[in-house]
Motif scaffolding. Sequence first.
Motif, PDB file in Angstrom:
ATOM      1  N   PHE A   1       0.803  -1.223   0.000  1.00  0.00           N
ATOM      2  CA  PHE A   1       0.000   0.000   0.000  1.00  0.00           C
ATOM      3  C   PHE A   1       0.840   1.279   0.000  1.00  0.00           C
ATOM      4  CE2 PHE A   1      -3.012  -3.220   1.436  1.00  0.00           C
ATOM      5  CZ  PHE A   1      -4.069  -2.953   0.575  1.00  0.00           C
ATOM      6  N   PRO A   2       1.982   1.328   0.703  1.00  0.00           N
ATOM      7  CA  PRO A   2       2.818   2.525   0.545  1.00  0.00           C
ATOM      8  C   PRO A   2       3.285   2.730  -0.892  1.00  0.00           C
ATOM      9  CG  PRO A   2       3.441   1.353   2.535  1.00  0.00           C
ATOM     10  CD  PRO A   2       2.458   0.477   1.819  1.00  0.00           C
ATOM     11  N   LEU A   3       3.625   1.636  -1.585  1.00  0.00           N
ATOM     12  CA  LEU A   3       4.042   1.765  -2.987  1.00  0.00           C
ATOM     13  C   LEU A   3       2.916   2.324  -3.846  1.00  0.00           C
ATOM     14  CD1 LEU A   3       6.074  -1.534  -3.558  1.00  0.00           C
ATOM     15  CD2 LEU A   3       6.970   0.801  -3.500  1.00  0.00           C
ATOM     16  N   MET A   4       1.687   1.827  -3.620  1.00  0.00           N
ATOM     17  CA  MET A   4       0.549   2.294  -4.400  1.00  0.00           C
ATOM     18  C   MET A   4       0.227   3.754  -4.110  1.00  0.00           C
ATOM     19  SD  MET A   4      -1.961  -1.041  -4.209  1.00  0.00           S
ATOM     20  CE  MET A   4      -3.230  -0.233  -5.194  1.00  0.00           C
ATOM     21  N   LEU A   5       0.233   4.120  -2.835  1.00  0.00           N
ATOM     22  CA  LEU A   5      -0.109   5.494  -2.463  1.00  0.00           C
ATOM     23  C   LEU A   5       0.955   6.478  -2.936  1.00  0.00           C
ATOM     24  CD1 LEU A   5      -1.448   4.857   1.157  1.00  0.00           C
ATOM     25  CD2 LEU A   5      -2.794   5.494  -0.840  1.00  0.00           C
ATOM     26  N   LEU A   6       2.233   6.101  -2.793  1.00  0.00           N
ATOM     27  CA  LEU A   6       3.312   6.999  -3.184  1.00  0.00           C
ATOM     28  C   LEU A   6       3.414   7.141  -4.697  1.00  0.00           C
ATOM     29  CD1 LEU A   6       6.121   5.996  -0.665  1.00  0.00           C
ATOM     30  CD2 LEU A   6       4.800   8.122  -0.706  1.00  0.00           C
ATOM     31  N   ALA A   7       2.832   6.199  -5.447  1.00  0.00           N
ATOM     32  CA  ALA A   7       2.856   6.298  -6.909  1.00  0.00           C
ATOM     33  C   ALA A   7       1.722   7.148  -7.443  1.00  0.00           C
ATOM     34  CB  ALA A   7       2.798   4.902  -7.518  1.00  0.00           C
ATOM     35  N   GLY A   8       0.822   7.598  -6.587  1.00  0.00           N
ATOM     36  CA  GLY A   8      -0.293   8.407  -7.031  1.00  0.00           C
ATOM     37  C   GLY A   8      -1.356   7.605  -7.747  1.00  0.00           C
ATOM     38  N   ILE A   9      -1.453   6.299  -7.463  1.00  0.00           N
ATOM     39  CA  ILE A   9      -2.448   5.460  -8.119  1.00  0.00           C
ATOM     40  C   ILE A   9      -3.840   5.737  -7.577  1.00  0.00           C
ATOM     41  CG2 ILE A   9      -3.247   3.076  -8.352  1.00  0.00           C
ATOM     42  CD1 ILE A   9      -0.399   2.201  -8.630  1.00  0.00           C
ATOM     43  N   LEU A  10      -3.962   5.799  -6.258  1.00  0.00           N
ATOM     44  CA  LEU A  10      -5.271   5.986  -5.644  1.00  0.00           C
ATOM     45  C   LEU A  10      -5.639   7.455  -5.499  1.00  0.00           C
ATOM     46  CD1 LEU A  10      -5.057   3.240  -2.861  1.00  0.00           C
ATOM     47  CD2 LEU A  10      -6.064   3.070  -5.142  1.00  0.00           C
ATOM     48  N   LEU A  11      -4.669   8.288  -5.162  1.00  0.00           N
ATOM     49  CA  LEU A  11      -4.908   9.718  -4.977  1.00  0.00           C
ATOM     50  C   LEU A  11      -3.748  10.496  -5.580  1.00  0.00           C
ATOM     51  CD1 LEU A  11      -6.137   9.782  -1.243  1.00  0.00           C
ATOM     52  CD2 LEU A  11      -7.543  10.162  -3.272  1.00  0.00           C
ATOM     53  N   PRO A  12      -4.016  11.656  -6.174  1.00  0.00           N
ATOM     54  CA  PRO A  12      -2.932  12.455  -6.751  1.00  0.00           C
ATOM     55  C   PRO A  12      -2.049  13.033  -5.662  1.00  0.00           C
ATOM     56  CG  PRO A  12      -4.991  13.677  -6.790  1.00  0.00           C
ATOM     57  CD  PRO A  12      -5.338  12.285  -6.346  1.00  0.00           C
ATOM     58  N   LEU A  13      -0.763  13.212  -5.985  1.00  0.00           N
ATOM     59  CA  LEU A  13       0.190  13.772  -5.030  1.00  0.00           C
ATOM     60  C   LEU A  13       0.372  15.274  -5.217  1.00  0.00           C
ATOM     61  CD1 LEU A  13       2.920  10.976  -5.081  1.00  0.00           C
ATOM     62  CD2 LEU A  13       1.126  11.351  -3.390  1.00  0.00           C
ATOM     63  N   THR A  14      -0.514  15.878  -6.031  1.00  0.00           N
ATOM     64  CA  THR A  14      -0.445  17.321  -6.243  1.00  0.00           C
ATOM     65  C   THR A  14      -0.687  18.061  -4.932  1.00  0.00           C
ATOM     66  OG1 THR A  14      -1.325  17.003  -8.471  1.00  0.00           O
ATOM     67  CG2 THR A  14      -1.366  19.242  -7.569  1.00  0.00           C
ATOM     68  N   GLY A  15       0.253  18.923  -4.558  1.00  0.00           N
ATOM     69  CA  GLY A  15       0.122  19.671  -3.320  1.00  0.00           C
ATOM     70  C   GLY A  15       0.484  18.885  -2.079  1.00  0.00           C
TER      71      GLY A  15
END
Length: 231
Positions: A158-172
Amino acid sequence: MWRIVDHWSETIGGEGIDSPDACELSCPCCFASSCISCIISDRPDAELALFGTSTTGSNLQVEMQTGSHERTLVSPLSRSSLMIGRALKEIVPTIVQALVIVGVAVPFGFRPDVAGLVVGLAVLSVFCVGLGALSYALALAVKENQWAFWGVQQTLLFPLMLLAGILLPLTGAPGWLEVASKVNPLTYVVDAERALIAGTWDGDAVAGAVAATITCVVGLVVGAKAMRASS
């Protein structure tokens, strides 16, 4: 999930879930996450369960428990070949799943660049080979301890998925989170899939191909070493 995609599309300047932009954003993410969660079930009384290249090591653990893995080790094939063969078989289900996702998304306005889609699937396949090899290496390291395999796999998944911006964008996102995403190879694969499917042949596509290749090489080296040390 549709609400997330809708908000995501509007956040980066799209027109929401009703526009083709939403499919162009979400489908590449589905491709990348298909490396992590595929569909397979061997229980007739159970609903279709989620597995994938990051969980293929669990199949090897079953072979260890039944003794078939030990019988394979005494075959004339080299142990490195056994690992490489196992890892390469992850390409077929990955491509099939990606094509299914494309087929489902097309009626909703998804129009991928054909050449970019082909190259994107190739990049994704290379990445999945490395990820699958690492999963096998983990299984060989923990042997028959399934709780240890799933504990490590889920902790990293899950950290890999979240940090890749798959589930939510990392904008901001906070600065430290953006830095963490830069050391995640999946980030570059996701960005490459988005660029290629949109027909954009830029630095993101190159970076994704490089990240996938590095992951593949590292995974095969680690996996082959683990297989040679297996007993």
